[in-house]
Design an enzyme around this catalytic site. Structure first.
Site, PDB file in Angstrom:
ATOM      1  N   ASP A  19     -51.956 -61.851 -76.051  1.00 51.61           N
ATOM      2  CA  ASP A  19     -51.485 -62.499 -77.277  1.00 51.61           C
ATOM      3  C   ASP A  19     -51.945 -61.752 -78.527  1.00 51.61           C
ATOM      4  OD1 ASP A  19     -49.791 -64.584 -76.667  1.00 51.61           O
ATOM      5  OD2 ASP A  19     -51.429 -65.950 -76.171  1.00 51.61           O
ATOM      6  N   GLN A  23     -52.612 -70.856 -73.181  1.00 53.71           N
ATOM      7  CA  GLN A  23     -51.552 -71.590 -73.882  1.00 53.71           C
ATOM      8  C   GLN A  23     -52.160 -72.554 -74.896  1.00 53.71           C
ATOM      9  OE1 GLN A  23     -48.142 -71.121 -73.529  1.00 53.71           O
ATOM     10  NE2 GLN A  23     -47.924 -72.549 -75.220  1.00 53.71           N
ATOM     11  N   LYS A  33     -42.504 -68.719 -69.286  1.00 56.80           N
ATOM     12  CA  LYS A  33     -43.197 -67.424 -69.267  1.00 56.80           C
ATOM     13  C   LYS A  33     -43.405 -66.951 -67.829  1.00 56.80           C
ATOM     14  CE  LYS A  33     -45.400 -68.374 -73.706  1.00 56.80           C
ATOM     15  NZ  LYS A  33     -46.572 -68.917 -74.417  1.00 56.80           N
TER      16      LYS A  33
END
Ligand code: NDP
Length: 279
Positions: free
Chosen positions: A118, A95, A51
């Site tokens: 997210d 994460q 990422k």
């Protein structure tokens, strides 16, 4: 019988990243993603590295916050509060999974909705359900793009989704309803899954059960999207779909890897750019 056309997620994601790069270059500020990684999980380290690399390639800035596995809840909360208040940080990625002593949802909900790239904060989920503009979770957003690129308008199509997680299945259903699909939502308690799947114009599997979707479940001409990624004991990875068999029946199919995964990362960049444009 013709084999299905393989949906090339890598090249569709590359095209999207190229467009993001152009928009980033035209922006007065440099969008910045802060990624938080707690602990030593090797897969998580690979995902976060990918990422961060994708951010750099698209001209976004990234900040990696590595915390030890024994990080206490108060320390993680403080870090999120600091990043929420930092005007130079536009997106915050936590994460997952977190070590067992940390309850993921406590920290997901602590991320400011405007920086929640997210799309898992309840404010953003609520907006999605209400059909309002919001931070849409990356994987369903990417799957929608793959479907639209492959099939064009989705109105009237019957989509069957296997999996009802908050991360993927539920937001995917919302996005498809917004496109005027008819959605059947399946899960581990669903009865006669094969029969329901055989009625699908679009079949999306997100269960984490390797190769559970068989060729006999597929309507000829269906578009099959495989979200699942399971690391096998032999070191390989498998999707939820029995690719070789299903490819002989379906009209379109995503591979694993190279299908949905690259879209997830590209949509993370898109959400970070959106957060920066909105700030
Ligand atoms: P979860 O474990 O949270 O959810 C799995 C879902 O699948 C649940 O709703 C479960 O039902 C359902 N399920 C499990 N087994 C069966 C079965 N035998 N029949 C029918 N339904 C079943 O997983 P996620 O949604 O987070 O992820 C799903 C998969 O997608 C994983 O392999 C994950 O690694 C992958 N993934 C890939 C991404 C990418 O970028 N490519 C991104 C995100 C996830 P129930 O609710 O009843 O338990």
């Amino acid at each position: 019988m013709c084999a299905a056309t393989i949906i090339d997620g890598k090249s569709i994601a590359k095209e999207l990243r190229g467009k993001i790069k152009e928009r980033v270059a035209a922006l007065a500020i440099k969008p910045c993603l802060a990624a938080i990684l707690v602990g030593d999980d090797p897969s998580s380290h690979i995902y976060v590295r990918n990422k961060v690399k994708a951010c750099e390639e698209a001209g976004l800035q990234s900040v990696l916050k590595l915390l030890p596995a024994d990080t206490q809840p108060a320390a993680l909360s403080t870090l999120i509060d600091t990043l929420n208040a930092d005007k130079n940080v536009h997106g915050i990625l936590l994460q997952l999974p977190l070590p067992a002593h940390l309850t993921a949802n406590d920290f997901i909900q602590r991320i400011h909705p405007a920086k929640d790239v997210d799309g898992l904060n309840y404010t953003n989920i609520g907006k999605l359900v209400a059909g309002l503009d919001t931070m849409t979770p990356c994987t369903p957003q990417g799957v929608l793009m793959l479907l639209q690129k492959t099939l064009g308008a989705l109105e009237g199509k019957h989509a069957v989704i296997i999996g009802r997680s908050l991360l993927f299945g539920k937001p995917m259903a919302q996005l498809l309803l917004q496109q005027n699909c008819t959605v059947t939502h399946c899960h581990s308690k669903t009865k006669d899954l094969p029969t329901l799947c055989r009625a699908a114009d679009i079949l999306i599997a997100a269960t984490g059960q390797p190769k559970m979707v068989e060729a006999s479940w597929i309507k000829p001409d269906a578009c099959v999207i495989d979200v699942g990624i399971t690391r096998l004991e032999n070191g390989g990875i498998s999707g939820d779909v029995d690719f070789n068999a299903v490819q002989a029946v379906a009209k379109f199919i995503t591979p694993v890897p190279g299908g949905v995964g690259p879209m997830t990362i590209a949509c993370l960049l898109a959400n970070t750019l959106k957060a920066a444009e909105n700030c």
